[in-house]
Every structure is written in C-alpha cells, then in structure tokens.
Write a protein that holds these residues in place. Sequence first.
Motif, PDB file in Angstrom:
ATOM      1  N   HIS A 178      41.855  -9.936  83.653  1.00 17.23           N
ATOM      2  CA  HIS A 178      41.146  -8.955  82.814  1.00 17.23           C
ATOM      3  C   HIS A 178      42.066  -8.403  81.723  1.00 17.23           C
ATOM      4  O   HIS A 178      41.622  -8.180  80.586  1.00 17.23           O
ATOM      5  CB  HIS A 178      40.634  -7.801  83.682  1.00 17.23           C
ATOM      6  N   LEU A 179      43.355  -8.175  82.078  1.00 22.74           N
ATOM      7  CA  LEU A 179      44.276  -7.544  81.137  1.00 22.74           C
ATOM      8  C   LEU A 179      44.596  -8.436  79.946  1.00 22.74           C
ATOM      9  O   LEU A 179      44.595  -7.975  78.787  1.00 22.74           O
ATOM     10  CB  LEU A 179      45.571  -7.175  81.877  1.00 22.74           C
ATOM     11  N   TYR A 180      44.854  -9.722  80.193  1.00 26.03           N
ATOM     12  CA  TYR A 180      45.346 -10.596  79.127  1.00 26.03           C
ATOM     13  C   TYR A 180      44.299 -11.566  78.577  1.00 26.03           C
ATOM     14  O   TYR A 180      44.486 -12.118  77.488  1.00 26.03           O
ATOM     15  CB  TYR A 180      46.554 -11.395  79.624  1.00 26.03           C
ATOM     16  N   LEU A 181      43.205 -11.782  79.307  1.00 20.90           N
ATOM     17  CA  LEU A 181      42.210 -12.764  78.855  1.00 20.90           C
ATOM     18  C   LEU A 181      40.842 -12.146  78.595  1.00 20.90           C
ATOM     19  O   LEU A 181      39.890 -12.868  78.267  1.00 20.90           O
ATOM     20  CB  LEU A 181      42.090 -13.886  79.898  1.00 20.90           C
ATOM     21  N   GLY A 182      40.712 -10.856  78.770  1.00 18.63           N
ATOM     22  CA  GLY A 182      39.490 -10.169  78.401  1.00 18.63           C
ATOM     23  C   GLY A 182      38.473 -10.080  79.518  1.00 18.63           C
ATOM     24  O   GLY A 182      38.570 -10.766  80.545  1.00 18.63           O
ATOM     25  N   PRO A 183      37.454  -9.243  79.340  1.00 18.39           N
ATOM     26  CA  PRO A 183      36.465  -8.997  80.400  1.00 18.39           C
ATOM     27  C   PRO A 183      35.589 -10.201  80.731  1.00 18.39           C
ATOM     28  O   PRO A 183      35.170 -10.352  81.877  1.00 18.39           O
ATOM     29  CB  PRO A 183      35.624  -7.842  79.834  1.00 18.39           C
ATOM     30  N   VAL A 184      35.334 -11.059  79.735  1.00 19.70           N
ATOM     31  CA  VAL A 184      34.470 -12.215  80.013  1.00 19.70           C
ATOM     32  C   VAL A 184      35.192 -13.187  80.957  1.00 19.70           C
ATOM     33  O   VAL A 184      34.661 -13.572  82.010  1.00 19.70           O
ATOM     34  CB  VAL A 184      34.065 -12.933  78.708  1.00 19.70           C
ATOM     35  N   PHE A 185      36.393 -13.577  80.558  1.00 11.96           N
ATOM     36  CA  PHE A 185      37.154 -14.478  81.433  1.00 11.96           C
ATOM     37  C   PHE A 185      37.452 -13.797  82.767  1.00 11.96           C
ATOM     38  O   PHE A 185      37.388 -14.427  83.830  1.00 11.96           O
ATOM     39  CB  PHE A 185      38.463 -14.896  80.759  1.00 11.96           C
ATOM     40  N   GLY A 186      37.787 -12.503  82.714  1.00  9.12           N
ATOM     41  CA  GLY A 186      38.064 -11.773  83.946  1.00  9.12           C
ATOM     42  C   GLY A 186      36.880 -11.763  84.891  1.00  9.12           C
ATOM     43  O   GLY A 186      37.042 -11.898  86.111  1.00  9.12           O
ATOM     44  N   SER A 187      35.674 -11.622  84.337  1.00  6.17           N
ATOM     45  CA  SER A 187      34.476 -11.637  85.183  1.00  6.17           C
ATOM     46  C   SER A 187      34.249 -13.018  85.786  1.00  6.17           C
ATOM     47  O   SER A 187      33.854 -13.142  86.958  1.00  6.17           O
ATOM     48  CB  SER A 187      33.252 -11.208  84.366  1.00  6.17           C
ATOM     49  N   VAL A 188      34.501 -14.071  84.984  1.00 10.19           N
ATOM     50  CA  VAL A 188      34.381 -15.436  85.510  1.00 10.19           C
ATOM     51  C   VAL A 188      35.382 -15.642  86.646  1.00 10.19           C
ATOM     52  O   VAL A 188      35.061 -16.240  87.685  1.00 10.19           O
ATOM     53  CB  VAL A 188      34.601 -16.475  84.388  1.00 10.19           C
ATOM     54  N   TYR A 189      36.594 -15.127  86.448  1.00 15.30           N
ATOM     55  CA  TYR A 189      37.612 -15.244  87.498  1.00 15.30           C
ATOM     56  C   TYR A 189      37.179 -14.486  88.754  1.00 15.30           C
ATOM     57  O   TYR A 189      37.366 -14.966  89.878  1.00 15.30           O
ATOM     58  CB  TYR A 189      38.946 -14.709  86.992  1.00 15.30           C
ATOM     59  N   ASP A 190      36.588 -13.320  88.573  1.00 15.97           N
ATOM     60  CA  ASP A 190      36.099 -12.543  89.713  1.00 15.97           C
ATOM     61  C   ASP A 190      35.035 -13.307  90.492  1.00 15.97           C
ATOM     62  O   ASP A 190      35.047 -13.338  91.726  1.00 15.97           O
ATOM     63  CB  ASP A 190      35.526 -11.204  89.239  1.00 15.97           C
TER      64      ASP A 190
END
Length: 664
Positions: free
Chosen positions: A342-354
């Motif tokens: 979330h910190l370095y790749l943004g909320p969209v990628f962070g949500s996909v990672y979640d």
Amino acid sequence: MTVSSQTLTRDRSSARGPLGQWLLHGLRETGTGHPGPHAAPEQRERKHAWWKVMCLTGVDYFSTLGYQPGIAALAAGAISPIATLVLVALTLLGALPVYRRVAEESPHGEGSIAILERVLSFWWSKLFVLVLLGFAATDFLITMTLSAADASAHLVENPLLRPVTYGHNVIITLVLLAILGAVFLKGFTEAIGIAVVLVGAYLGLNVVVIAVGLFEAFRTPLHTVDWLNALTTQHGNPLMVVAIALIVFPKLALGLSGFETGVAVMPHIQGDPHEDDRVDEEGRTTDPVGRIRGAKRLLTAAAITMSCFLVTSSFVTTLLIPAADFQSGGPANGRALAYLAHLYLGPVFGSVYDVSTIAILWFAGASAMAGMLNLIPRYLPRYGMAPDWTRAVRPLVLVLTGAAFLITWIFNADVDAQGGAYATGVLVLITSAAVAVTLVCRRAGQKKRMIAFGVVSVIFVYTTIDNIIERPDGVKIGAIFIAAILLVSFVSRLQRAFELRVSSVELDEMAERFVRECARRTIRLLANEPGPRDAAEYREKIRQAVRDNDLQDEQDIIFVEVTIRDASDFATNLKVHGQVLHGKYRVLTMEHAAVPNALAALMLLIRDRTGRRPHIYFEWTEGNPVTNLLRFLLFGAGEVAPTMREVLRRAEPDRSRRPHVHVG
C-alpha cells in the motif's frame, strides 16, 4: 490359493442408499487408503506433476509470508534479517536433507512417522504413532483454523469492508472452512488446480513488492545506515549480534512449516511412465523411483523459493517499516508486506495484494487437509483404531471440517491464541523426522550422515524445547489432541476387535489337499494350542475331543494351530500351511494377531470352498472371563471359543450358513 476377505463376508454395498454410496465412493479394500492393483480406473487417484503438488503443500508454506516478516521483526527487532538467515540455514542444511531422506524411506505417504514405527514393535509402536499423530493433528488442524482465522482478520481489517465485517470473525472463519471442505468433497484435482493459481498469483505479487522494497532501500542509503547503527548501538559487536540471532531464531519456527505435508502427499506425485501400474497386493507402487525423484524436487524447490522470500522480505520490512508499526495495533502488525504494498505501490495494487493474501491464507488449510486425508487412512484403520469408512475421502473431509468448526468456536477465531499450538506441532514433527533419519543412517552403517543428522536433531530438539518454554500453551493444546486421538482410537479398536480382521486367506498345496479330502464328508477341525508337538500331545487331544463331544470315531479330524505374532496388529493376511506329523496327524498351522479371528476366517473359507458347514472343537479356557477378554484384546488369545463365535456371528448374520462351534 489366495482368497480375499471380500469372499468371506457378504457384500453390503448394495444396501447403501444414494447418500451412503456417494460418501463411500472409492472406499479402499486395502489398509493403505489407496486403490488395490485391480481397482477400477475411476477409483485410481489421478497423479500430478511435482510442481503442481508443491503448490498444494505451498499454500501453507508460502502463505506464512503474510505474517512471518512481522513475527521476525517483533521477535528479533533489528536482528531480524540475521535471525532469518539462521532459520534459512537450518531449513536448507537441516530440514531439507532430513525430508529428502524421509521421501526415500517412506514413499507411500506415511511420512517420518512410518520410519519411527519400524523402530518399535507391539503396542509401544502403536502408542508412539498415536502420539505423533496427535501432534500432526495439532499441526494440520490448527493450520486450517489459524489460516482461515487470519484470512477473516484481513477481511475485517480492510477499510472498505470493515463496516460490514467488523465483529464477525468467527462466522467468516466458519464460512471459509466450509468452502474449503466443499473443495475437497469435490476432489484433490480441483484442490490442486486452485492451489496452482493462488500460489502463482501470490508469489508473483510478492516478487513485485519485495523488488520495489529492495529498490527503495538501496535508493535511500539512509535506511541501511539507520539499520546498521541500530545493530551496533543495541548489541555492541558482530559476535553479540550473531549470538542473539541464534537465541531468538526459534521464535521464527513458523517459517519451517510444510515439510511433513510435502512427504504426506507423495502418492499424488506423478512418477515415471507405467510406474503406478507396478503395485503389490495392498496397492503400493513397488518401485516408485519417479515419485521419489519428484518429491525431492518438490521439497528442494519449495525450500529454496521460501528461503529467498524469507531473507529478502525480512530485510526490506526491517529497513523500511518503523519498529513501532509492528507492535500490536500498528498498521504493519501481521501484514508487513501488505503495508509496503500500500505504501509504495498505491491503494489499487495494495488491495489486489490484500485479496491475494486473503485467498492464500484461506486455502492454506488445503495443505493441512491433504496431509490429514493421506495420513489418517494409512494408520488408524490399519490399527483398527478408526471406523473402516475413514479410508474413504468424503466422510473424512466432513469429520475434519467439523473438528475445524469446533476449534474455531473454542478459540473464537483468535490467531494469536492458536499460534503456540501450530508452532509446537510443526517443530515436534520435524524433530521426530530428524531423529528418525538419524536412526535410519545408524542402521545403514552411514556414520558420517548419522553424525550430521544427529547434530540437526539436537538443534531441532533445542528449538522445540525453547518454543515450549516460550509458549507452553502449544503443548497443552497438543496434549488435548493426543488424548482425544488415544480415546477415540482405543474405543474404535474395542468395537472392531470382533471383526474378521483378515485381509486374505492363502492355502498352501498341502492345506488345499486336506480341505479337498474332507469336502465330501463332515469337516471336523480340532483347535490345539501347540506344546511340544509330540505324538502323545496329538493322541491325547483327539481322545479328549472324542470323549467330551461324544464323537463316534476319530476319523477326519484335522488339527488347527494358530501362533500369535504381533497382537497389536489388526487386519493381516493369513497363510495356512498343511503338514502331516508323526505319520498320521494332519495339522493346519498359521500365524495371526488374534487366534479367534484367524480360526473364524479359516472356517468361513472352508465353508465357501466346499459348500459344507465345518465343525470346530474347543476346550473351555480356565480363569476369570474378564481377564480372558482382556487377554484377547491385548494379546490375541484368552477365551477363544466364545470370542470366535462372536466373530463368526458378525461376519455371517445368517445362522443357517454359519460354521458350527463346539466346546467340551
């Protein structure tokens, strides 16, 4: 001539309703939990490439990346990367060689437990295996519940879903476990297919997150400088850093999960062409060199892959995340890599990672489920310590899912409350495997390997003891599992003691001749507990039988003698040998775990072969009936006549077809 036990009792499969037929589909007739050599093609389990099976075991192993870096940071602080290197060294130089050897010694899915089983005998062997199965159940079932609970925690903590999911951890966990059970009710192939997709996606996303983290760490040298300063400020010199890393690394033991499951699922690995067609009477592949090679590749690839991820993830999370954020309630607690995503790749990628993390944590229980589905049918039914239906997949899936429901409810879907039991189960199994391999090398005269594996065993013993001291709740929970397995096992063994307990009956040429000679007349067997086996013994035995049973003559009497080998065994093959002693006495001899059951199987075989109901004659056994019953249950002897009649009654409900039993 060999006759299967199926011919000795009536086939009741036709009496099952549609639900029973669906549940017990593919129920094996062998004690291994695998199809026999003559199984129908639809009953043979489909084999898969080793890397696909690795994904099934890897959903548990690789999913620990979701929380392992955070655990390492909390346990070791700035020393986390060094402690992780110690863990990786133990993985590659200790656990991996141990389990590669286990794969050679136990290629049919019994795991390291089978090696230790061979070291002991009689009831001690069974008790030891049951204790280890208790720890295996602790490991595997807690893996299912802990992983599902962790997945539900990630769902609840998601900012978008929190208003809807907050406070419903238990319900969400139960739903996730139910879906997992439904996947295995469908089949292993479907489970492996899902695992391949989840592992591929999750590892791919982690490569991106860690690569970005490494780039950021090296792009800003201040991060590395701050970390080195923290090491030297807090711990003085490099030797102290290493010493502390060696002390704290046992707290990172969750990073060792997955090895026992890797060997438990070996039967699903595809071997060389036509390898699985070469099987013995129990359906075991006789020369599984391709399967062993595939298992070694599975273990090696998983260990190297995980080691790379453990080292790099520990490094980037320690350098880039403030120590306070790892604490309970902090944004990186239990989700360090997700924090960086979330910190370095943004909320969209962070949500996909979640989403990927939640999915693989949910399915991490598939690895444990697969392990239990392969281990239980190889031990408990063979010991008579579980109902026969546990050799079928579907009812066992329902039982394990129900057990996971109960554990989730007891622990209120709390991840931290289950962590100690999980680590204890993992470490006990790895330690037992290391000890087992050490003993194997000792027997094989491989002194250098014995010493090397002995050192590994000592390290794992230390790690296990340290973990138990740190989190004694794990042993307590494990003890509950062991007690439950022991109780259920012995109750089942007591209930099944009066089954036929004979897999097949084989008559040699002389025994076959005896049966043919008596087929046209009354068939009379005389049970004899062998003594010196001289002429006087047999002469007096016949006189007593004629006198006690008011027989008209001594003709057509055949002695039958059973020698008990290991009374703790349950169902075994029965080989009947015929011989003529002292020029006139016909004797049938055989070895079995229990005298009454062996005699009952022989009587039923003679009836089916000749079409005549044979007679067998006994003497009453002296002594207390309760004591004699205990002798039968523990030592296979005791009061033979009434016990044998009960075995016959259960095997043949029709009294008009049941062999005659006489006691004088």
